[in-house]
Structures are given as structure tokens and as C-alpha cells.
Design an enzyme around this catalytic site. Sequence first.
Site, mmCIF file in Angstrom:
data_model
loop_
_atom_site.group_PDB
_atom_site.id
_atom_site.type_symbol
_atom_site.label_atom_id
_atom_site.label_comp_id
_atom_site.label_asym_id
_atom_site.label_seq_id
_atom_site.Cartn_x
_atom_site.Cartn_y
_atom_site.Cartn_z
ATOM 1 C CE1 TYR A 73 -3.386 -2.641 0.014
ATOM 2 C CE2 TYR A 73 -3.888 -2.128 2.292
ATOM 3 C CZ TYR A 73 -4.146 -2.845 1.149
ATOM 4 O OH TYR A 73 -5.166 -3.761 1.144
ATOM 5 N N PRO A 224 -15.791 -1.736 1.778
ATOM 6 C CG PRO A 224 -15.478 -1.142 4.022
ATOM 7 C CD PRO A 224 -14.721 -1.549 2.783
ATOM 8 C CG LEU A 225 -17.416 2.856 3.592
ATOM 9 C CD1 LEU A 225 -16.762 4.131 4.147
ATOM 10 C CD2 LEU A 225 -18.760 2.614 4.271
ATOM 11 C CG LEU A 229 -20.240 4.876 -5.431
ATOM 12 C CD1 LEU A 229 -20.293 3.692 -6.380
ATOM 13 C CD2 LEU A 229 -21.100 6.022 -5.952
ATOM 14 C CE LYS A 233 -17.235 10.856 -0.337
ATOM 15 N NZ LYS A 233 -15.971 11.126 0.332
HETATM 16 N N1 LIG Z 1 -7.314 -7.562 0.621
HETATM 17 C C1 LIG Z 1 -7.412 -6.879 -0.488
HETATM 18 O O1 LIG Z 1 -7.141 -7.381 -1.593
HETATM 19 C C2 LIG Z 1 -7.878 -5.449 -0.400
HETATM 20 C C3 LIG Z 1 -8.195 -4.731 -1.574
HETATM 21 C C4 LIG Z 1 -8.621 -3.420 -1.417
HETATM 22 C C5 LIG Z 1 -8.732 -2.841 -0.145
HETATM 23 N N2 LIG Z 1 -8.389 -3.572 0.959
HETATM 24 C C6 LIG Z 1 -8.510 -3.013 2.327
HETATM 25 O O2 LIG Z 1 -9.816 -2.519 2.530
HETATM 26 C C7 LIG Z 1 -9.744 -1.188 3.023
HETATM 27 C C8 LIG Z 1 -10.968 -0.420 2.623
HETATM 28 O O3 LIG Z 1 -10.998 -0.231 1.238
HETATM 29 P P1 LIG Z 1 -10.979 1.216 0.615
HETATM 30 O O4 LIG Z 1 -10.475 2.181 1.614
HETATM 31 O O5 LIG Z 1 -10.212 1.120 -0.658
HETATM 32 O O6 LIG Z 1 -12.512 1.461 0.219
HETATM 33 P P2 LIG Z 1 -13.800 1.928 1.028
HETATM 34 O O7 LIG Z 1 -13.611 1.720 2.472
HETATM 35 O O8 LIG Z 1 -14.963 1.314 0.373
HETATM 36 O O9 LIG Z 1 -13.840 3.481 0.696
HETATM 37 C C9 LIG Z 1 -12.994 4.355 1.355
HETATM 38 C C10 LIG Z 1 -13.200 5.762 0.834
HETATM 39 O O10 LIG Z 1 -14.526 6.225 1.131
HETATM 40 C C11 LIG Z 1 -14.489 7.572 1.520
HETATM 41 N N3 LIG Z 1 -15.024 7.671 2.891
HETATM 42 C C12 LIG Z 1 -14.660 6.929 3.975
HETATM 43 N N4 LIG Z 1 -15.369 7.287 5.059
HETATM 44 C C13 LIG Z 1 -16.199 8.277 4.664
HETATM 45 C C14 LIG Z 1 -17.167 9.062 5.331
HETATM 46 N N5 LIG Z 1 -17.439 8.899 6.613
HETATM 47 N N6 LIG Z 1 -17.831 9.993 4.611
HETATM 48 C C15 LIG Z 1 -17.576 10.186 3.312
HETATM 49 N N7 LIG Z 1 -16.664 9.479 2.616
HETATM 50 C C16 LIG Z 1 -15.968 8.534 3.290
HETATM 51 C C17 LIG Z 1 -13.029 8.039 1.457
HETATM 52 O O11 LIG Z 1 -12.714 8.555 0.172
HETATM 53 P P3 LIG Z 1 -12.736 10.080 -0.266
HETATM 54 O O12 LIG Z 1 -12.764 10.940 0.959
HETATM 55 O O13 LIG Z 1 -11.556 10.269 -1.088
HETATM 56 O O14 LIG Z 1 -14.012 10.177 -1.054
HETATM 57 C C18 LIG Z 1 -12.284 6.724 1.547
HETATM 58 O O15 LIG Z 1 -11.034 6.772 0.947
HETATM 59 C C19 LIG Z 1 -8.421 -0.670 2.451
HETATM 60 O O16 LIG Z 1 -7.962 0.474 3.098
HETATM 61 C C20 LIG Z 1 -7.561 -1.881 2.628
HETATM 62 O O17 LIG Z 1 -7.100 -1.930 3.968
HETATM 63 C C21 LIG Z 1 -7.986 -4.845 0.844
#
Ligand SMILES: NC(=O)c1ccc[n+]([C@@H]2O[C@H](COP(=O)([O-])OP(=O)(O)OC[C@H]3O[C@@H](n4cnc5c(N)ncnc54)[C@H](OP(=O)(O)O)[C@@H]3O)[C@@H](O)[C@H]2O)c1
Length: 327
Positions: A73, A224-225, A229, A233
Amino acid sequence: MTGATARTVEDKSMVNIDYRTLGTDGPLVSTVGLGCNNFGRQGTLTEYQEGTTAVLEAAIELGVTLLDTADMYGGAGTSETLMGVALQGKRDSVVLATKFGHQDYDMGILPGVPKGSRAYIREAVAGSLTRLRTDRIDLYQMHTPDPLTPIAETIAALDELVDEGKILFYGHSNFSAAQIAEAAAAGGRFVSAQDEYSLLARGVEAEVLPAVRAHGLGFLPYFPLQNGLLTGKFTRTQRPADTRIMRQRPYLVEDAPWDVLEAYAAWCEAHGITMLEATFGWMLAQPGLTSVIAGTTKPEQLALNAAASTAWTPTAEEAAEISRLFA
Ligand SMILES: NC(=O)c1ccc[n+]([C@@H]2O[C@H](COP(=O)([O-])OP(=O)(O)OC[C@H]3O[C@@H](n4cnc5c(N)ncnc54)[C@H](OP(=O)(O)O)[C@@H]3O)[C@@H](O)[C@H]2O)c1
């Protein structure tokens, strides 16, 4: 649309956090985790040390203990390096999870050596321990399956690291149901599985989640988010430019199922909760799911996620209604 921005967290000390055991035998972790793949990410507030430290200090203040990163990462260890600096003197306040051996990423160690092999794992863990400035990793996850190495060799190498105290628990990620069963049959003491899962990506419900439950694993859903989307927001017409998804993958907003998301927004509105609260509540009601490891780039987002993680618990009927909206 009911948005996450509809609420703010004025006082972090008032936020309640719940904790669950990861699977039957793993560590105790907060049900709201922190995905750390934004640390070191270009163009975000967490690209550098100051922004990363601010989010990690907020996590500790809130009681968000589970930090999920990976050696890749931020690019070749950057997320781990930034975390190692930020966590100096605070290491014992968190449950540190990282990953090794993604098949699609080259960390530049032992070229050509299979990533599930003993030699590779020992080199990889040494790098992570150094970058994280710690003597132990709480949860060491195999990022993707290795088609070249027998799982028994990987398990033996991980057990050896447990015996040495370099890692406390180990888990896997992106394993199919058959690979989960094979790993268990080979005697692996994996405590967790990590796979993509959200209201907009429910593929794991058919086979992977039943396998996770059958083998007593904890489950950590990634995306998860759905990149924001599912926070409320975005709307069909409102697309904040200062977001990761608009900067990097605007087509995901363009192609989102807006009829379904609008029905979800209306359901949340009718129930007097924000979409963020509904999303956390629905996920944490899924059997076997341990912690929602959402990524954030700002302390305020983390505070909102932490508050949302205990704000609302759906009845079985409410959870089923949300499931049906996204069927
Ligand atoms: N094992 C694997 O292969 C794999 C693959 C991918 C990810 N992961 C893990 O999963 C974690 C989560 O995935 P992700 O961070 O990519 O996606 P996510 O949790 O679905 O989305 C995160 C994004 O949503 C927005 N967000 C978060 N909280 C918010 C709130 N309260 N209000 C408004 N917007 C909010 C932020 O983006 P903005 O502010 O930029 O809009 C943030 O960067 C990663 O950090 C990683 O640790 C693992």
C-alpha cells in the site's frame, strides 16, 4: 439523499465503539476498523506523514484499534513506513494487521521466488517489521493465493513466525471457498478471511461467507463503502470533486446503479438514519463479519465511521429489507 455529511462528531470522547473477537480464536478488534491503503496515496491528505499521523491519532483517541495495511500500500512499503513513524510510542494501543505476497505487485524482494514460499515470507515479514517499527505483527495476512506453493509450506512458514513471536495470528485474503477449505484441511490456523464485500458487491455471500463461518474465521470486508458510494455523499447529480473516486475512477460514479442508491437513500430517510449508519449497521449484522475496515483520508471521516458503527442496529426484517433493495 441522506448524506454522511448530515451528521458531525463534535466530541470524539462521546463516540461508542464495540469490539469483537476476530473469528473464534483471533484477537479482539474494534468493529470499525481503519483501512490504511490511502496512506501514501498520491493526491490525498494522507499522502504524507502529517495527514497519516492525524488519522492514526484520531483512531487511537476514538478507540478504533484494528489497522489494516499491506506491504504494497502506498507503493512498496510507504503505508507501513508512515504508520511506523506515527505509531511510535503508541504501538500497544492498536491491533496491527498487514499483508504480504500480492501476486500482482512486485515488492522487489527475492525476484522469481514464489510469494507463498518460506523464503519469501521470511524476507517479507522482516521488511514489514522494520517499516512498522515493531517487534510483532498482530495479524499477518496472505494477500492473494499463491498458485505455485503448496499451502502446507505457507502454513509451516507462518506457524514458524508465530513460534518466534514475529506474528501473533495469521489470516488470508482473496481465497475462494475451496481454497479456504483446503487451507483448513492442511492444518492452517488462519483466523480471518478478507474479501470484497458491500451492499454493491455481494459475490461472497454464495460460497465464501458460508466457508468463513464453517471454519470459524473472522471476516474483514474490503471496499465496504464502495469507495464512498455507500456513504450518501454522492447523488445522481452531486459528485464532490475532492474525492478519491472522482479523481481516480469517475466511471464508478457514472456507472453506479442510481435507481437502487436512490431507493436506499429514501429508505434511510424514512427510518431517520444516515446512509453511513445504515451501511455500517447492515454490514455488522451479517453473521461472521467482524470489523468494517473502511479507508479514510481525514480524521473527521473516521470519527463519522466510528459513530456510525454503533449508531444503529437493524432488526432482522430491516436488514432483509436493505438486502432486498440491492438484490
Ligand atoms: N485484501 C485486499 O485485496 C484489499 C483490496 C482493497 C482494499 N483492501 C482493504 O480494505 C480497506 C478499505 O478499502 P478502501 O479504503 O479502498 O474502500 P472503502 O472503504 O470502500 O472506501 C474508502 C473511501 O470512502 C471515503 N469515505 C470513507 N469514510 C467516509 C465518510 N465517513 N464519509 C464520506 N466518505 C468517506 C473516502 O474517500 P474520499 O474521501 O476520497 O471520497 C475513503 O477513501 C483498504 O484500506 C484496505 O485496507 C484490501
